[in-house]
Write a protein that holds these residues in place. Structure first.
Motif, mmCIF file in Angstrom:
data_model
loop_
_atom_site.group_PDB
_atom_site.id
_atom_site.type_symbol
_atom_site.label_atom_id
_atom_site.label_comp_id
_atom_site.label_asym_id
_atom_site.label_seq_id
_atom_site.Cartn_x
_atom_site.Cartn_y
_atom_site.Cartn_z
ATOM 1 N N GLY A 8 0.801 -1.217 0.000
ATOM 2 C CA GLY A 8 0.000 0.000 0.000
ATOM 3 C C GLY A 8 0.834 1.267 0.000
ATOM 4 O O GLY A 8 0.526 2.225 -0.706
ATOM 5 N N MET A 9 1.908 1.266 0.762
ATOM 6 C CA MET A 9 2.773 2.446 0.827
ATOM 7 C C MET A 9 3.460 2.721 -0.511
ATOM 8 O O MET A 9 3.669 3.867 -0.887
ATOM 9 C CB MET A 9 3.837 2.281 1.917
ATOM 10 C CG MET A 9 3.290 2.240 3.327
ATOM 11 S SD MET A 9 2.423 3.752 3.797
ATOM 12 C CE MET A 9 3.764 4.907 3.857
ATOM 13 N N LEU A 10 3.792 1.655 -1.229
ATOM 14 C CA LEU A 10 4.480 1.812 -2.506
ATOM 15 C C LEU A 10 3.525 1.966 -3.683
ATOM 16 O O LEU A 10 3.938 2.328 -4.779
ATOM 17 C CB LEU A 10 5.407 0.617 -2.755
ATOM 18 C CG LEU A 10 6.539 0.442 -1.753
ATOM 19 C CD1 LEU A 10 7.330 -0.815 -2.072
ATOM 20 C CD2 LEU A 10 7.444 1.651 -1.717
ATOM 21 N N GLY A 11 2.247 1.661 -3.453
ATOM 22 C CA GLY A 11 1.262 1.797 -4.512
ATOM 23 C C GLY A 11 1.267 0.655 -5.513
ATOM 24 O O GLY A 11 0.816 0.823 -6.647
ATOM 25 N N HIS A 12 1.768 -0.503 -5.120
ATOM 26 C CA HIS A 12 1.743 -1.657 -6.004
ATOM 27 C C HIS A 12 0.330 -2.203 -6.101
ATOM 28 O O HIS A 12 -0.360 -2.348 -5.099
ATOM 29 C CB HIS A 12 2.670 -2.763 -5.495
ATOM 30 C CG HIS A 12 4.112 -2.425 -5.578
ATOM 31 N ND1 HIS A 12 5.065 -3.051 -4.804
ATOM 32 C CD2 HIS A 12 4.801 -1.542 -6.344
ATOM 33 C CE1 HIS A 12 6.266 -2.567 -5.100
ATOM 34 N NE2 HIS A 12 6.120 -1.639 -6.018
#
Length: 56
Positions: free
Chosen positions: A32-36
């Protein structure tokens, strides 16, 4: 003293993700933090490849 490696913006992203993983953050949080979009992307990159390379 010079920095021995080339520093580029994406390196900060990888370092952040590796440190999260090393400190016990769950993969879905890192995803979620990396937007994958896919969890498999996060797992393949950070559990198996990039973090191992950073510590060699």
């Amino acid at each position: 003293m010079a920095i021995p490696t080339i520093v580029y913006p994406h390196r900060f992203r990888h370092t952040y993700a590796c440190q999260l993983l090393d400190n016990g953050a769950p993969l879905d949080f890192i995803q979620g933090m990396l937007g994958h979009e896919k969890a498999s992307t996060t797992q393949d990159l950070y559990e198996e490849k990039i973090c191992l390379w950073y510590y060699m």
